[in-house]
Design a protein around this motif. Structure first.
Motif, PDB file in Angstrom:
ATOM      1  N   MET A   3      -6.008   8.257   0.528  1.00 32.36           N
ATOM      2  CA  MET A   3      -5.593   7.215   1.456  1.00 32.36           C
ATOM      3  C   MET A   3      -5.762   7.702   2.897  1.00 32.36           C
ATOM      4  O   MET A   3      -6.184   6.946   3.779  1.00 32.36           O
ATOM      5  N   GLY A   5      -8.697   2.292  -1.873  1.00 35.63           N
ATOM      6  CA  GLY A   5      -8.439   0.893  -1.548  1.00 35.63           C
ATOM      7  C   GLY A   5      -7.301   0.716  -0.567  1.00 35.63           C
ATOM      8  O   GLY A   5      -7.383  -0.085   0.375  1.00 35.63           O
ATOM      9  N   ALA A   6      -6.227   1.473  -0.747  1.00 39.26           N
ATOM     10  CA  ALA A   6      -5.041   1.319   0.103  1.00 39.26           C
ATOM     11  C   ALA A   6      -5.274   1.826   1.517  1.00 39.26           C
ATOM     12  O   ALA A   6      -4.504   1.484   2.425  1.00 39.26           O
ATOM     13  N   SER A  47      -7.735  -0.539  -9.357  1.00 40.27           N
ATOM     14  CA  SER A  47      -7.388   0.840  -9.687  1.00 40.27           C
ATOM     15  C   SER A  47      -6.211   0.915 -10.657  1.00 40.27           C
ATOM     16  O   SER A  47      -6.229   1.702 -11.606  1.00 40.27           O
ATOM     17  N   MET A  81      -7.445  -1.834  -4.691  1.00 37.72           N
ATOM     18  CA  MET A  81      -6.080  -1.466  -5.078  1.00 37.72           C
ATOM     19  C   MET A  81      -5.722  -2.036  -6.453  1.00 37.72           C
ATOM     20  O   MET A  81      -5.229  -1.341  -7.338  1.00 37.72           O
ATOM     21  N   TYR A  98      -7.105   4.151  -6.128  1.00 35.51           N
ATOM     22  CA  TYR A  98      -6.042   3.444  -5.403  1.00 35.51           C
ATOM     23  C   TYR A  98      -5.965   3.936  -3.952  1.00 35.51           C
ATOM     24  O   TYR A  98      -5.837   3.122  -3.022  1.00 35.51           O
ATOM     25  N   SER A 154       0.823  -1.216   0.000  1.00 39.12           N
ATOM     26  CA  SER A 154       0.000   0.000   0.000  1.00 39.12           C
ATOM     27  C   SER A 154       0.858   1.269   0.000  1.00 39.12           C
ATOM     28  O   SER A 154       0.670   2.149  -0.846  1.00 39.12           O
ATOM     29  N   GLN A 181      -3.659  10.418  -4.644  1.00 36.72           N
ATOM     30  CA  GLN A 181      -3.480   9.050  -4.156  1.00 36.72           C
ATOM     31  C   GLN A 181      -3.267   9.048  -2.644  1.00 36.72           C
ATOM     32  O   GLN A 181      -3.933   8.310  -1.900  1.00 36.72           O
ATOM     33  N   SER A 205      -0.153  -6.610  -6.321  1.00 42.60           N
ATOM     34  CA  SER A 205      -0.614  -6.013  -5.058  1.00 42.60           C
ATOM     35  C   SER A 205      -1.909  -6.650  -4.584  1.00 42.60           C
ATOM     36  O   SER A 205      -2.060  -6.952  -3.394  1.00 42.60           O
TER      37      SER A 205
END
Length: 456
Positions: free
Chosen positions: A116, A170-171, A146, A143, A167, A78, A112, A232
């Protein structure tokens, strides 16, 4: 069933130590307690400190180390992918979008990280109410999707939506879980265990930087993103069964525990984290292009500088994690912030050479690795374990603010003042950020105690 350690901690909060609900925590001074008690004092913030066991697995055992390994992998992917964005920044700026400003291109990586952080605020709350293993698995799928989706995008807007927004969303799940869970599983080697878990982000950044550069050169950017997305997603899904909390608060209705900010020491800590995070990504994003534009090195050489910095950040995480148990996490946070100031303000600002850049890479990489490693340990030791996911979630708001104060202004200075060739103003701005963080940390420590030679 409540663990004995939590019983002791709650009893301490209500009796042995000043409880914020009964007396102002901010009024605590050296005169409050005998000197011999300072090494074990916990600074209790106004939050619910009672917690229930979420599992019958005990701390400090084999299962706890399995959790650390899972957190290591989660953070390796991540945060490691986010740390490697400097390679994409260099590629976009010099190849795909040469006519766009560095500021606009940098917003892909900035979005990004910002998403997060915002996602992390809600992830902390969700981790207290839902199974973190399931949340981690959901994050893994987002992740992967994305980056696979981003591989088909040919515009900055599309990349900002996929590689940036999607991303980051998700991360956020493996990010908050991997950051907050390790401290719950250890009572003896908490600093070391947390340092090992968080070293995953540095190791991820190190090999992801080199791998991304190699994939772009051999397969092109679209396939580089597809491979990254598949790897990932698969890896984070595989370790999700071990991503579980050990303690959950007995009562938690709020997504963000704003009452923490009533403690002036937490406010100082929060501000210090904001400026530390603002300083974090600047060198990672700008050193690759700086190497090409100013030092006239190859793109590969520039990405290798990021790899070196990530490698030193791993060492910083491990060393600081080990030493935190001996000399105190807050002391080490201050020392590493001072080292970051030295690397940028004393070395990079006045000098423009390959040798100096190597020195900056080494010192800043080590320092920033130690800083990000010890922040959650300070939060756990000073403000308590039971609400740590929510505390970390509140700090993610600080990360978000830091993200806005970091790369975008640096890139704007490079565009508008340096005209994309003179990095001086940008480097000056970068250097002042850890200076601000250092000031707030020193104030925080002085509010706790005026004594210098003490484990804190």
């Amino acid at each position: 069933m409540l663990t004995s350690s939590i019983h002791r901690f709650s009893d301490a909060a209500q009796g042995g130590y000043p409880h914020a609900a009964n007396s102002s925590a901010a009024n605590l001074t050296d005169k409050t307690l005998p000197k011999e008690k300072w090494e074990s004092i916990k600074l209790v913030a106004p939050a619910d400190l009672r917690a229930e066991e979420a599992t019958d697995k005990k701390p400090d055992g084999i299962y706890a180390w399995m959790v650390i390994f899972a957190c290591f992998i989660s953070l390796m992917l991540s945060i490691g992918i986010n740390d490697a964005y400097g390679v994409y920044q260099q590629h976009y700026q010099l190849n795909e979008f040469p006519n766009e400003t560095a500021t606009l291109v940098s917003w892909i990586g900035t979005v990004q990280f910002l998403i997060m952080c915002i996602g992390g605020v809600f992830s902390g709350f969700l981790c207290e109410h839902f199974d973190t293993r399931l949340l981690n698995a959901v994050g893994a799928v987002i992740m992967g999707a994305s980056f696979i989706g981003g591989s088909f995008c040919k515009s900055i807007g599309g990349l900002m939506a996929t590689q940036g927004f999607l991303y980051g969303l998700g991360a956020s799940f493996p990010f908050v879980a991997g950051t907050s869970i390790p401290s719950q599983w250890f009572t003896v080697r908490r600093g070391l265990a947390t340092g090992i878990a968080l070293s995953g982000s540095g190791i991820g950044g190190m090999w992801m930087t080199s791998a991304t550069q190699a994939l772009i050169e051999s397969l092109g950017r679209p396939w580089a993103m597809r491979v990254t997305g598949i790897v990932s997603m698969t890896a984070v899904l595989a370790i999700s069964p071990w991503m579980r909390v050990r303690l959950v608060p007995s009562k938690s209705e709020r997504i963000i525990d704003w009452s923490l900010l009533k403690d002036i020491r937490f406010s100082m800590f929060f501000a210090a984290v904001v400026f530390a995070v603002a300083a974090y990504f600047g060198p990672f994003y700008q050193i690759p292009s700086y190497s090409v534009v100013v030092l006239h090195k190859s793109e590969g050489w520039g990405s290798n500088m990021d790899t070196l910095m990530n490698g030193l950040s791993v060492l910083g995480r491990l060393v600081v994690g080990f030493m935190a148990d001996m000399v105190g996490p807050l002391n080490l946070l201050i020392a590493n912030t001072l080292l970051a100031v030295t690397s940028l303000l004393v070395l990079w600002v006045p000098f423009e050479s390959v040798a100096t850049l190597f020195a900056v890479d080494i010192l800043f990489g080590f320092a920033i690795g130690g800083i990000v490693s010890v922040i959650p340990v300070v939060a756990a030791e000073v403000f308590g374990l039971a609400r740590l996911p929510s505390i970390i979630g509140l700090l993610f708001i600080g990360y978000f603010i830091g993200g806005l104060l970091g790369v975008p202004p640096m890139s704007a200075l490079l565009d508008n003042v340096g005209h994309r060739t003179d990095y001086t103003s940008s480097i000056w701005y970068m250097a002042m950020l850890p200076v601000c963080s250092l000031v707030f940390l020193v104030v925080m420590r002085s509010l706790i105690t005026k004594r210098l030679l003490i484990k804190l």
